[in-house]
Design an enzyme around this catalytic site. Structure first.
Site, short mmCIF file in Angstrom:
data_model
loop_
_atom_site.label_atom_id
_atom_site.label_comp_id
_atom_site.label_asym_id
_atom_site.label_seq_id
_atom_site.Cartn_x
_atom_site.Cartn_y
_atom_site.Cartn_z
N ALA A 14 0.85 -1.20 0.00
CA ALA A 14 0.00 0.00 0.00
C ALA A 14 0.88 1.25 0.00
CB ALA A 14 -0.93 -0.02 1.21
N LYS A 33 10.65 1.56 9.30
CA LYS A 33 11.38 1.29 10.56
C LYS A 33 12.71 0.59 10.35
CE LYS A 33 8.28 -1.07 13.01
NZ LYS A 33 7.59 -1.69 14.15
N THR A 41 4.04 -7.36 3.71
CA THR A 41 3.83 -7.70 2.29
C THR A 41 4.87 -8.72 1.81
OG1 THR A 41 2.85 -5.56 1.77
CG2 THR A 41 3.85 -6.76 -0.07
N ALA A 44 4.03 -12.26 2.35
CA ALA A 44 2.76 -12.82 1.86
C ALA A 44 3.06 -13.95 0.88
CB ALA A 44 1.93 -11.74 1.18
N GLN A 45 2.47 -15.09 1.12
CA GLN A 45 2.73 -16.25 0.26
C GLN A 45 1.63 -16.46 -0.78
OE1 GLN A 45 3.31 -19.65 2.76
NE2 GLN A 45 5.13 -18.82 3.74
N GLY A 46 0.38 -16.42 -0.30
CA GLY A 46 -0.77 -16.82 -1.12
C GLY A 46 -0.86 -16.08 -2.44
N GLY A 47 -1.10 -14.76 -2.38
CA GLY A 47 -1.19 -13.98 -3.60
C GLY A 47 -2.26 -12.91 -3.51
N GLU A 115 -8.11 -20.66 -2.45
CA GLU A 115 -7.94 -20.59 -1.00
C GLU A 115 -9.30 -20.67 -0.33
OE1 GLU A 115 -5.36 -17.28 0.07
OE2 GLU A 115 -3.85 -17.94 -1.37
N HIS A 238 -4.40 -17.41 11.51
CA HIS A 238 -4.22 -18.29 10.36
C HIS A 238 -4.13 -19.71 10.90
CE1 HIS A 238 -2.72 -20.11 6.72
NE2 HIS A 238 -2.84 -18.96 6.08
N ARG A 284 -11.24 -19.34 7.39
CA ARG A 284 -10.20 -19.45 8.42
C ARG A 284 -10.70 -19.46 9.85
NH1 ARG A 284 -5.65 -15.53 5.87
NH2 ARG A 284 -5.29 -16.93 4.14
N HIS A 345 -2.53 -13.59 12.57
CA HIS A 345 -2.11 -13.40 11.18
C HIS A 345 -2.49 -12.04 10.62
CE1 HIS A 345 -1.08 -14.60 7.13
NE2 HIS A 345 -2.32 -14.40 6.70
N GLU A 369 -3.32 -2.84 5.63
CA GLU A 369 -3.83 -3.56 6.80
C GLU A 369 -4.15 -2.64 7.98
OE1 GLU A 369 -1.36 -6.86 7.94
OE2 GLU A 369 -2.58 -7.35 9.69
N ARG A 380 -11.69 -11.61 7.22
CA ARG A 380 -11.16 -11.34 5.87
C ARG A 380 -11.11 -12.61 5.03
NH1 ARG A 380 -5.59 -11.48 3.68
NH2 ARG A 380 -5.30 -12.77 5.50
C1 SIN Z 1 -1.75 -17.60 2.86
O1 SIN Z 1 -0.96 -17.75 1.94
O2 SIN Z 1 -2.32 -18.53 3.43
C2 SIN Z 1 -2.01 -16.22 3.34
C3 SIN Z 1 -2.86 -15.50 2.40
C4 SIN Z 1 -3.58 -14.42 3.13
O3 SIN Z 1 -3.51 -14.34 4.34
O4 SIN Z 1 -4.29 -13.65 2.47
#
Ligand code: SIN
Length: 532
Positions: A14, A33, A41, A44-47, A115, A238, A284, A345, A369, A380
């Site tokens: 952002a 910082k 960011t 972040a794994q998912g996308g 997901e 998470h 989740r 998370h 966030e 979310r």
């Molecule tokens: C994840 O890869 O499980 C995290 C994705 C997310 O929190 O949006």
């Protein structure tokens, strides 16, 4: 005193995408910082969830988001963010980001991940390192901008407002005091447009998937400045953080369940089917509570995520980072299930803003966030947050630059320099570390996945004492990053507890044994705290 047209605090998706756009209109400082890439960011794994395929629609993405949000999403904000997503994704691609693709009947299409809570495959990703690639792409672009100062190892201490200077009738944000860690000096930075993009507050909990920087700085500063804060009781846990004594905060992406991974308890049972017909891919909040219950019921330490039905080649290609990291801890995920536990998370609440990032305090904006736009509601939907960061950053820049000529002519108040008086260096660092640990443990034990009024009240009483102790420290000793983070952490913890105590029902991520039902009649509204 330094002065900029725009001051951005935070360097995740952002903050950086805002800074890149704002640089076309004036001078920009990005205050961060640690190093530029030390952000949520980058982890972040998912996308990024976004409608890009012919089999998907905005209506479906909206429906999934609203359903996860459990009655608290702002439908107009949801529509705006989802429908403007594809344009922002095209811009990222134009900046040089290569999302994974696949061949479909002779042409290339995005390889979309799935997901929990999504009715379609819609998550654009770069293997399992999407955030890192985004961060690097944006930082590369930023380095080319002559109008932007990237101030690394600088931490904002507090916002400067007209109210604090004695002009309460015309309260607005005027700038910030910022600690330069190199020389331990606090600088005064003046700007009519301060943008908080500081990310979340995962470090308020003992177990988290977040990096060390996630200490709730933005919410704490906005709170002290009097801006309205919303829905901070909704902390997303998470379900699958790696469980290993030496692993710190390592996430096992939900995309692993999206590719068929099954959660099993220590008896090997596929237990999720007993909790939700969607099984391991339920939203989740449901999965995290189910794991919590299984662990307590069986006296186990963790549950297991099993993706051994996929070939080793697929796993290494789709999840190289997760595969390598697990292997370093002696776990070969292509041959054995991964031990996992839930961990804090994502902060679904935050500084209340409109869909252009404007807060209740003129001159102060919040994006990413740290903000609560109404997209997430009470829970979310996975991978909606990077999308929100991109869309709202763009809109915030558009909104702010509409009136920039008028604002530049506005009367400038001169700001007082920071006074440190004759304070000394902190003499007992042990007190800071002890208070850090105490806050994180009490939040985990009393304000976690399952809550009760009694536990929340206990947390509240203890936090008041800690806040008093930290307040005395703040005024008597030289400010340092550790002390500032501790002060922010304590403030945010207290805000979470106050918000949780005021919601006498269970909804989305807030589950309390004292009020296990949802009560739409009394509580289908945001929890708002602050002066406003
Ligand atoms: C994840 O890869 O499980 C995290 C994705 C997310 O929190 O949006």
């Amino acid at each position: 005193m330094k002065e900029y047209d725009f001051v951005v605090i935070g360097s995740g998706i952002a903050g950086l995408s805002f800074a890149l756009k704002a640089a076309k209109h004036g001078s920009v400082a990005v205050i961060t910082k640690r190093k530029g890439a030390d952000t949520n960011t980058a982890w972040a794994q998912g996308g990024i969830a976004c409608v890009t395929s012919d089999e998907d629609t905005f209506a479906l993405h909206m429906r999934d988001t609203l359903e996860a949000g459990a009655g608290l999403c702002d439908e107009a904000a949801v529509r705006t963010i989802i429908t403007e997503g594809p344009q922002r994704i095209r811009e990222l691609v134009d900046l040089g980001l290569h999302f994974d693709e696949r061949d479909v009947s002779g042409h290339r299409e995005f390889d979309l991940g799935r997901e929990g809570g999504h009715s379609k495959r819609r998550v654009l990703h770069v293997q399992d390192v999407t955030g890192k690639e985004i961060e690097e792409t944006l930082l590369r672009q930023l380095a080319r901008q002559s109008h932007v100062d990237l101030l690394e190892n600088h931490m904002a201490v507090d916002l400067i407002t007209a109210g604090k200077l004695g002009f309460a009738a015309e309260d607005r944000c005027l700038g910030a005091y910022v600690l330069d860690e190199k020389n331990s000096e606090v600088e005064t930075i003046r700007s009519d447009r301060i943008v908080l993009a500081t990310g979340g507050c995962g470090k308020v909990y003992l177990y988290t998937t977040n990096p060390d920087i996630a200490t709730g700085d933005g919410v704490a500063m906005a709170w002290r400045a009097g801006a309205v804060i919303a829905n901070m009781e909704f902390i997303q846990f998470h379900p699958t953080c790696l469980f290993h004594s030496k692993a710190k905060s390592f996430l096992i992406s939900e995309a692993v369940r999206g590719e068929g991974g099954i959660l099993r308890n220590n008896l090997g049972e596929d237990f999720m089917k007993r909790y939700d017909p969607r099984g391991s891919l339920a939203p989740r909040d449901i999965v995290a509570r189910a794991i919590d219950e299984e662990i307590k019921r069986l006296g186990a330490q963790c549950v297991f995520l099993d993706i051994t039905h996929q070939s080793p080649e697929f796993i290494k290609e789709r999840f190289p980072n997760i595969y390598e990291t697990c292997l370093r801890f002696g776990i070969d995920m292509s041959k054995q299930p991964i031990p996992v536990v839930p961990a804090a998370h994502y902060q679904c609440g935050g500084i209340k803003t409109d869909v252009n990032g404007a807060t209740s305090l003129p001159g102060l904006y919040a994006i990413g966030e740290v903000a609560c736009t109404g997209l997430h509601g009470a829970n979310r939907l996975a991978s909606n947050s990077l999308l929100e960061g991109l869309v709202v950053a763009h809109r915030a820049c558009e909104a702010m630059t509409r009136d920039i000529a008028v604002l530049r002519k506005a009367r400038k108040v001169s700001l007082p320099e920071w006074e440190s008086g004759d304070v000394q260096d902190v003499d007992e660092l042990v007190v800071i570390y002890h208070n850090w640990d105490e806050i994180r443990r009490l939040m985990w034990d009393y304000v976690g996945i399952v809550r009760t009024d009694k536990r929340l009240q206990r947390a509240s009483a203890r936090l008041r004492n800690l806040q008093q102790e930290i307040h005395d420290f703040y005024w008597n000793f030289k400010v340092s990053v550790d002390l500032l983070e501790l002060r922010n952490l304590a403030t945010v913890a207290a805000v979470i507890v106050d918000s949780a105590l005021s919601r006498k029902e269970s909804r989305g991520l807030h589950f309390t044994l004292d009020y296990p039902e949802t009560n739409d009649r009394r509580f289908r509204h945001d929890t708002l705290l602050g002066r406003g």
